[in-house]
Design a protein around this motif. Sequence first.
Motif, PDB file in Angstrom:
ATOM      1  N   GLY A 111       0.798  -1.215   0.000  1.00 60.65           N
ATOM      2  CA  GLY A 111       0.000   0.000   0.000  1.00 60.65           C
ATOM      3  C   GLY A 111       0.829   1.262   0.000  1.00 60.65           C
ATOM      4  O   GLY A 111       0.404   2.306  -0.507  1.00 60.65           O
ATOM      5  N   ALA A 112       2.031   1.193   0.560  1.00 61.74           N
ATOM      6  CA  ALA A 112       2.923   2.349   0.594  1.00 61.74           C
ATOM      7  C   ALA A 112       3.713   2.504  -0.695  1.00 61.74           C
ATOM      8  O   ALA A 112       4.474   3.467  -0.843  1.00 61.74           O
ATOM      9  CB  ALA A 112       3.883   2.232   1.774  1.00 61.74           C
ATOM     10  N   HIS A 113       3.553   1.568  -1.631  1.00 64.13           N
ATOM     11  CA  HIS A 113       4.327   1.596  -2.876  1.00 64.13           C
ATOM     12  C   HIS A 113       3.421   1.436  -4.088  1.00 64.13           C
ATOM     13  O   HIS A 113       3.790   0.795  -5.082  1.00 64.13           O
ATOM     14  CB  HIS A 113       5.400   0.503  -2.846  1.00 64.13           C
ATOM     15  N   GLY A 114       2.224   1.979  -3.988  1.00 61.85           N
ATOM     16  CA  GLY A 114       1.310   1.983  -5.120  1.00 61.85           C
ATOM     17  C   GLY A 114       0.520   0.715  -5.325  1.00 61.85           C
ATOM     18  O   GLY A 114      -0.162   0.565  -6.350  1.00 61.85           O
ATOM     19  N   GLY A 115       0.586  -0.226  -4.372  1.00 61.55           N
ATOM     20  CA  GLY A 115      -0.130  -1.483  -4.504  1.00 61.55           C
ATOM     21  C   GLY A 115      -1.323  -1.578  -3.580  1.00 61.55           C
ATOM     22  O   GLY A 115      -1.726  -0.606  -2.932  1.00 61.55           O
ATOM     23  N   PRO A 128      -2.987  -3.069  -0.228  1.00 63.35           N
ATOM     24  CA  PRO A 128      -2.598  -3.644   1.065  1.00 63.35           C
ATOM     25  C   PRO A 128      -3.050  -5.099   1.235  1.00 63.35           C
ATOM     26  O   PRO A 128      -2.429  -5.837   2.022  1.00 63.35           O
ATOM     27  CB  PRO A 128      -3.291  -2.728   2.078  1.00 63.35           C
ATOM     28  N   ALA A 129      -4.055  -5.513   0.497  1.00 66.27           N
ATOM     29  CA  ALA A 129      -4.512  -6.901   0.586  1.00 66.27           C
ATOM     30  C   ALA A 129      -3.469  -7.881   0.061  1.00 66.27           C
ATOM     31  O   ALA A 129      -3.561  -9.087   0.307  1.00 66.27           O
ATOM     32  CB  ALA A 129      -5.824  -7.087  -0.172  1.00 66.27           C
ATOM     33  N   ASP A 130      -2.474  -7.377  -0.670  1.00 65.83           N
ATOM     34  CA  ASP A 130      -1.405  -8.230  -1.212  1.00 65.83           C
ATOM     35  C   ASP A 130      -0.197  -8.312  -0.293  1.00 65.83           C
ATOM     36  O   ASP A 130       0.861  -8.815  -0.699  1.00 65.83           O
ATOM     37  CB  ASP A 130      -0.940  -7.694  -2.574  1.00 65.83           C
ATOM     38  N   ALA A 131      -0.307  -7.843   0.944  1.00 63.29           N
ATOM     39  CA  ALA A 131       0.848  -7.793   1.840  1.00 63.29           C
ATOM     40  C   ALA A 131       1.310  -9.179   2.269  1.00 63.29           C
ATOM     41  O   ALA A 131       0.509 -10.122   2.382  1.00 63.29           O
ATOM     42  CB  ALA A 131       0.511  -6.961   3.073  1.00 63.29           C
ATOM     43  N   PHE A 132       2.606  -9.266   2.539  1.00 61.31           N
ATOM     44  CA  PHE A 132       3.230 -10.488   3.049  1.00 61.31           C
ATOM     45  C   PHE A 132       3.980 -10.187   4.347  1.00 61.31           C
ATOM     46  O   PHE A 132       4.539  -9.100   4.512  1.00 61.31           O
ATOM     47  CB  PHE A 132       4.255 -11.046   2.046  1.00 61.31           C
ATOM     48  N   HIS A 133       4.004 -11.172   5.250  1.00 59.48           N
ATOM     49  CA  HIS A 133       4.998 -11.196   6.314  1.00 59.48           C
ATOM     50  C   HIS A 133       6.263 -11.771   5.678  1.00 59.48           C
ATOM     51  O   HIS A 133       6.298 -12.956   5.328  1.00 59.48           O
ATOM     52  CB  HIS A 133       4.547 -12.083   7.473  1.00 59.48           C
ATOM     53  N   VAL A 134       7.292 -10.963   5.505  1.00 58.32           N
ATOM     54  CA  VAL A 134       8.454 -11.370   4.717  1.00 58.32           C
ATOM     55  C   VAL A 134       9.586 -11.860   5.624  1.00 58.32           C
ATOM     56  O   VAL A 134      10.008 -11.157   6.546  1.00 58.32           O
ATOM     57  CB  VAL A 134       8.954 -10.204   3.848  1.00 58.32           C
ATOM     58  N   VAL A 135      10.064 -13.066   5.329  1.00 60.96           N
ATOM     59  CA  VAL A 135      11.201 -13.649   6.043  1.00 60.96           C
ATOM     60  C   VAL A 135      12.303 -13.919   5.017  1.00 60.96           C
ATOM     61  O   VAL A 135      12.070 -14.582   4.002  1.00 60.96           O
ATOM     62  CB  VAL A 135      10.800 -14.954   6.754  1.00 60.96           C
ATOM     63  N   VAL A 136      13.480 -13.365   5.267  1.00 60.21           N
ATOM     64  CA  VAL A 136      14.616 -13.529   4.352  1.00 60.21           C
ATOM     65  C   VAL A 136      15.798 -14.077   5.142  1.00 60.21           C
ATOM     66  O   VAL A 136      16.536 -13.322   5.781  1.00 60.21           O
ATOM     67  CB  VAL A 136      14.997 -12.191   3.688  1.00 60.21           C
ATOM     68  N   PRO A 137      15.997 -15.382   5.133  1.00 61.24           N
ATOM     69  CA  PRO A 137      17.147 -15.940   5.855  1.00 61.24           C
ATOM     70  C   PRO A 137      18.415 -15.915   5.007  1.00 61.24           C
ATOM     71  O   PRO A 137      18.362 -15.887   3.777  1.00 61.24           O
ATOM     72  CB  PRO A 137      16.708 -17.388   6.127  1.00 61.24           C
ATOM     73  N   GLU A 187      10.520  -4.110  -8.791  1.00 62.32           N
ATOM     74  CA  GLU A 187       9.096  -3.802  -8.918  1.00 62.32           C
ATOM     75  C   GLU A 187       8.388  -4.853  -9.764  1.00 62.32           C
ATOM     76  O   GLU A 187       7.288  -5.312  -9.410  1.00 62.32           O
ATOM     77  CB  GLU A 187       8.899  -2.405  -9.527  1.00 62.32           C
ATOM     78  N   ALA A 188       8.999  -5.241 -10.882  1.00 56.52           N
ATOM     79  CA  ALA A 188       8.380  -6.240 -11.756  1.00 56.52           C
ATOM     80  C   ALA A 188       8.278  -7.595 -11.061  1.00 56.52           C
ATOM     81  O   ALA A 188       7.251  -8.280 -11.160  1.00 56.52           O
ATOM     82  CB  ALA A 188       9.180  -6.366 -13.053  1.00 56.52           C
ATOM     83  N   LEU A 189       9.342  -7.991 -10.360  1.00 55.34           N
ATOM     84  CA  LEU A 189       9.304  -9.268  -9.659  1.00 55.34           C
ATOM     85  C   LEU A 189       8.276  -9.231  -8.532  1.00 55.34           C
ATOM     86  O   LEU A 189       7.522 -10.194  -8.340  1.00 55.34           O
ATOM     87  CB  LEU A 189      10.683  -9.614  -9.104  1.00 55.34           C
ATOM     88  N   ALA A 190       8.218  -8.128  -7.791  1.00 57.90           N
ATOM     89  CA  ALA A 190       7.248  -8.019  -6.703  1.00 57.90           C
ATOM     90  C   ALA A 190       5.827  -8.143  -7.233  1.00 57.90           C
ATOM     91  O   ALA A 190       4.978  -8.817  -6.634  1.00 57.90           O
ATOM     92  CB  ALA A 190       7.431  -6.698  -5.961  1.00 57.90           C
ATOM     93  N   GLU A 191       5.543  -7.499  -8.367  1.00 53.47           N
ATOM     94  CA  GLU A 191       4.198  -7.576  -8.930  1.00 53.47           C
ATOM     95  C   GLU A 191       3.869  -8.992  -9.382  1.00 53.47           C
ATOM     96  O   GLU A 191       2.732  -9.462  -9.230  1.00 53.47           O
ATOM     97  CB  GLU A 191       4.061  -6.598 -10.101  1.00 53.47           C
TER      98      GLU A 191
END
Length: 388
Positions: A119-123, A125-134, A369-373
């Motif tokens: 939502g803060a980047h033009g998308g 908010p329903a598409d949000a993820f809890h992101v874990v990057v190990p 941006e393209a990968l995130a979409e």
Amino acid sequence: MESRPFTIHVTDEAIKDLHRRLRNGHWPDSIDADSWDDGTSLSFLKCLRDHWLHQFDWRMQECRLNRLPQYVSTIRGLDIHFVHQPGVGPAPMPLILTHGWPGSFVEMERIIPLLADPGAHGGDPADAFHVVVPSLPGYGFSQAPAVAGVSAREIAAMWRELMGGLGYDRFAAQGGDIGAGVSCWLARCFPESLLGVHLNYIPGSFRPGRDESTAPLSGEEMAFLDKAAAFAAAEGAYAALQATKPLTLAFALSDSPIGLAAWIAEKFRAWSDCGGELGRAIPIDTLLTDISIYWFSGNIAASLRLYKEMRLQPLTFEAGERVSVPFGVTVFPRELPMPPRSWVERAFNVVRWTHMPAGGHFAAIEQPEALAEEIRTFFRPLRSRCDI
């Protein structure tokens, strides 16, 4: 599972030692200093060394990275470093992103906020993820295995424990390079835990099971196998060495930051959509931050050795074996040899397959941006399966 807050801090002595080695490095001869035909360009590497020594500010990079919420948890006897960015939205989906070699968790820095707070980047908010990057075991700030046997399959089991320990019994997975292999093993071994898998690379060791009852190879599939073999012959010496005698190489890369930079930078140039100008795809300070993490962590030997573990435990399937977890694949044009969809569908449940107009092997850096979409779009219809 206990998660302990983690802050990156490299000692002043380590930085001084790096600078001393950069100043005192020895250079090889080259018949053409500007050419990349024999490996890393001598003139490029001299410029990179000068930037690393005189302009690159590790403390600035360290400060920026420390804005990410980082933790360490002990999993199967190893201290695993990870970023855990909670999502901002009505019902964020848990998602684990896994990097590869010669990358690090830094690959995901630009894409984390796009996924965690769309939502803060033009998308939406329903598409949000809890992101874990190990950080993979033996990469970055994760502890290196002290015994053999820690392959992509074992790492997948560790990631399932990590996500469960964070309260995510069901979750999504995404990855490229080695991260793609770990994500495939997650779906193969723990389908009950996986909501879906998105990949931007198909592991080179992947082979679907075949016998007399399976469909013969198509012309497109045979062309892919020929292309992969040609790539291995012309460009695969690094993988053959890392998968057979990684320690021999590690002696040199652990002693010389210039040698380490040469080994890593050549792959970033060759595998990115940069048109021969590395800085067009990978910012120079991003490249040096990644290389510096390999240097300061002292983990280069363990990172190389993972190739040997994956050779000993490849992603091969039995005839008729299939994974039911939904898969999405995004193909970037400058990626390493990628199979056709039919090859992947022989073992995986592919529900989305997209070709992109630009980008290479390091998609999260090159085209965040393209990968995130693509990730948002793939997982959107799977959110109803998320029982958390």
